[in-house]
Write a protein that holds these residues in place. Structure first.
Motif, short mmCIF file in Angstrom:
data_model
loop_
_atom_site.label_atom_id
_atom_site.label_comp_id
_atom_site.label_asym_id
_atom_site.label_seq_id
_atom_site.Cartn_x
_atom_site.Cartn_y
_atom_site.Cartn_z
N LEU A 144 86.09 42.93 20.60
CA LEU A 144 85.15 43.43 21.61
C LEU A 144 85.52 44.86 21.99
O LEU A 144 86.63 45.31 21.70
CB LEU A 144 85.25 42.55 22.86
CG LEU A 144 85.11 41.05 22.62
CD1 LEU A 144 85.36 40.29 23.92
CD2 LEU A 144 83.73 40.73 22.07
N ILE A 145 84.62 45.56 22.66
CA ILE A 145 84.95 46.88 23.21
C ILE A 145 85.32 46.69 24.68
O ILE A 145 84.60 46.03 25.43
CB ILE A 145 83.76 47.84 23.07
CG1 ILE A 145 83.51 48.15 21.58
CG2 ILE A 145 84.01 49.14 23.85
CD1 ILE A 145 82.24 48.94 21.30
N SER A 190 77.58 43.76 22.44
CA SER A 190 76.17 43.83 22.81
C SER A 190 75.68 42.46 23.27
O SER A 190 76.15 41.43 22.78
CB SER A 190 75.35 44.33 21.61
OG SER A 190 75.66 43.56 20.47
N LEU A 242 93.73 41.46 16.64
CA LEU A 242 94.29 42.70 16.10
C LEU A 242 95.29 43.32 17.08
O LEU A 242 95.24 43.07 18.28
CB LEU A 242 93.18 43.72 15.83
CG LEU A 242 92.12 43.34 14.80
CD1 LEU A 242 91.00 44.38 14.80
CD2 LEU A 242 92.76 43.24 13.41
N LYS A 264 77.32 34.30 22.54
CA LYS A 264 76.72 35.09 21.46
C LYS A 264 76.64 34.33 20.14
O LYS A 264 75.92 34.74 19.23
CB LYS A 264 77.56 36.35 21.21
CG LYS A 264 77.28 37.50 22.14
CD LYS A 264 78.08 38.73 21.71
CE LYS A 264 77.70 39.30 20.38
NZ LYS A 264 76.69 40.36 20.41
N THR A 314 95.17 46.41 17.63
CA THR A 314 94.46 47.59 18.13
C THR A 314 93.41 47.15 19.14
O THR A 314 92.94 46.02 19.11
CB THR A 314 93.77 48.34 16.98
OG1 THR A 314 92.99 47.42 16.23
CG2 THR A 314 94.80 49.01 16.07
N VAL A 315 93.04 48.08 20.03
CA VAL A 315 92.00 47.79 21.02
C VAL A 315 90.96 48.92 20.98
O VAL A 315 91.31 50.08 20.80
CB VAL A 315 92.59 47.63 22.44
CG1 VAL A 315 93.32 48.88 22.90
CG2 VAL A 315 91.50 47.28 23.45
N ALA A 316 89.69 48.53 21.15
CA ALA A 316 88.60 49.51 21.20
C ALA A 316 88.26 49.79 22.66
O ALA A 316 88.04 48.85 23.43
CB ALA A 316 87.38 48.95 20.47
P1 AMP Z 1 79.36 45.17 19.22
O1 AMP Z 1 79.09 46.29 20.16
O2 AMP Z 1 78.69 43.89 19.59
O3 AMP Z 1 79.04 45.51 17.78
O4 AMP Z 1 80.94 44.86 19.25
C1 AMP Z 1 81.97 45.79 19.27
C2 AMP Z 1 82.25 46.52 17.99
O5 AMP Z 1 83.52 47.16 18.09
C3 AMP Z 1 82.34 45.62 16.77
O6 AMP Z 1 81.55 46.20 15.74
C4 AMP Z 1 83.79 45.63 16.39
O7 AMP Z 1 84.00 45.45 15.02
C5 AMP Z 1 84.28 46.97 16.91
N1 AMP Z 1 85.70 46.94 17.27
C6 AMP Z 1 86.23 46.50 18.42
N2 AMP Z 1 87.57 46.55 18.40
C7 AMP Z 1 87.93 47.06 17.21
C8 AMP Z 1 89.18 47.35 16.60
N3 AMP Z 1 90.35 47.11 17.21
N4 AMP Z 1 89.16 47.87 15.36
C9 AMP Z 1 87.98 48.08 14.74
N5 AMP Z 1 86.76 47.82 15.26
C10 AMP Z 1 86.73 47.32 16.49
#
Ligand code: AMP
Ligand code: MG
Length: 324
Positions: free
Chosen positions: A56-57, A135, A107, A48, A109-111
């Motif tokens: 990442l998510i 993405s 971080l 990317k 934290t995890v998304a």
């Molecule tokens: P994208 O879908 O490419 O925008 O990437 C994933 C999004 O999730 C990004 O905007 C990140 O900033 C957000 N994200 C992922 N993990 C975290 C986290 N632990 N805290 C805050 N935002 C997160």
């Protein structure tokens, strides 16, 4: 067109081998890797051109798996997950030990999210683990909403592309931080603030938004090659024609209130009246105007309620200063 079981099994193999798979979801296409494989995660950032500090998510197969990936599951998170998953809602929680720091940008934290797309869910079931995915586009550019967008933009950088047809939501997920006392919306998306408030029975803070002409507050992201300029809806035609007269190749987002108005411009996109349809088509429109050779896009913001909040957020960032 939809990937079948043979393709899904092949994609799961690619993930197990440390490769990258483009995954269709209801929001946008993701660039996925095994969430527990740091070397595979490093390849996502490389493909990317994204700084490794951007988290990442992590996509998982069901709400019942939430506890496997986090330190603890607060009651608010459980309620949101039960109500909105599978769906376009990402929850930020304290990281469990199996989540490597490479997936979280360092971080604690995890998304996490369960995507509402049959192909993504079949892949998650076949693979068995979590799939970390941002993405599937180059950093800063427009997110892909078809498999062809991914192929055109990432080419050989992705090992396998699963085709799941055009994305039904078309904008990235809503991100909610549930680590604090009150949930905090970090990014507006397919689940609206009104939806969240209805389920939680509380009011959420409205994130500050700047006036459309204030520069500098919205670093460029989700941006096409053409420069994007936002004006009031009533000024769209005059601004577009004046720029076209100054030898720009202008693409116009003609708001529904001006439907059918003739515009002297290089290309005209009729903005759909329905916010859900607009959200689904927005990134495709931006790509289309790039492809048609526009160097300037004149657009206006929709009404900022419900899904209009997320659409306006992406348009502002598409119009944000470049090189930020
Ligand atoms: P994208 O879908 O490419 O925008 O990437 C994933 C999004 O999730 C990004 O905007 C990140 O900033 C957000 N994200 C992922 N993990 C975290 C986290 N632990 N805290 C805050 N935002 C997160
Ligand atoms: Mg992105």
């Amino acid at each position: 067109m939809f990937a079948g079981s043979a393709e899904i099994e092949k994609a799961a193999e690619v993930l197990r081998a440390g490769g990258l798979v483009a995954v269709p979801t209801e929001t946008v296409y993701g660039l996925g890797a095994n969430a527990e494989d740091p070397a595979a995660l490093a390849r996502i950032f490389q493909a990317k051109g994204r700084p490794p500090s951007h988290p990442l998510i992590v996509h998982i197969g069901g709400a019942e798996q939430l506890g496997d990936w986090v330190d603890e599951v607060p009651e608010t998170a459980r309620r949101l997950a039960e109500h909105f998953w599978p769906g376009p809602l990402t929850l930020v929680l304290r990281r469990g030990r199996r989540v490597p720091l490479e997936a979280t940008g360092g971080l604690e934290t995890v998304a996490l999210r369960v995507p509402a797309h049959p192909v993504a869910l079949a892949l998650l079931a076949a693979f068995g683990g979590g799939i970390a995915a941002p993405s599937a586009n180059r950093f800063g550019s427009v997110s892909p909403t078809t498999a062809d967008h991914v192929r055109a933009e990432l080419g050989d950088a992705v090992d396998f592309v699963l085709d799941g047809g055009p994305c039904q939501v078309g904008l990235e997920s809503t991100i909610v931080d549930v680590t604090g006392d009150t949930p905090n919306v970090l990014r507006p998306g397919g689940v609206t603030r009104e939806d969240l408030e209805a389920v939680l029975g509380i009011q959420l803070a409205v994130p500050a938004t700047s006036h459309i002409r204030v520069p500098g507050q919205h670093p460029s992201h989700y941006a096409p090659n053409a420069k994007v300029v936002l004006v009031e809806p009533a000024d769209v035609v005059a601004e577009a024609e004046s720029a076209q007269d100054r030898s720009h190749r202008v693409g116009v987002f003609l708001p529904p209130s001006l439907a059918g108005t003739p515009v002297k411009a290089h290309a005209v996109v009729a903005v759909p009246e329905s916010p859900a349809v607009y959200a689904r088509e927005l990134y495709g429109f931006l790509r289309e105007l790039d492809q048609r050779g526009c160097d300037l896009i004149i657009a206006s913001l929709p009404e900022e309620k419900e899904l209009g909040v997320a659409i306006a957020n992406r348009l502002r960032r598409a119009a944000g200063p470049r090189g930020a």
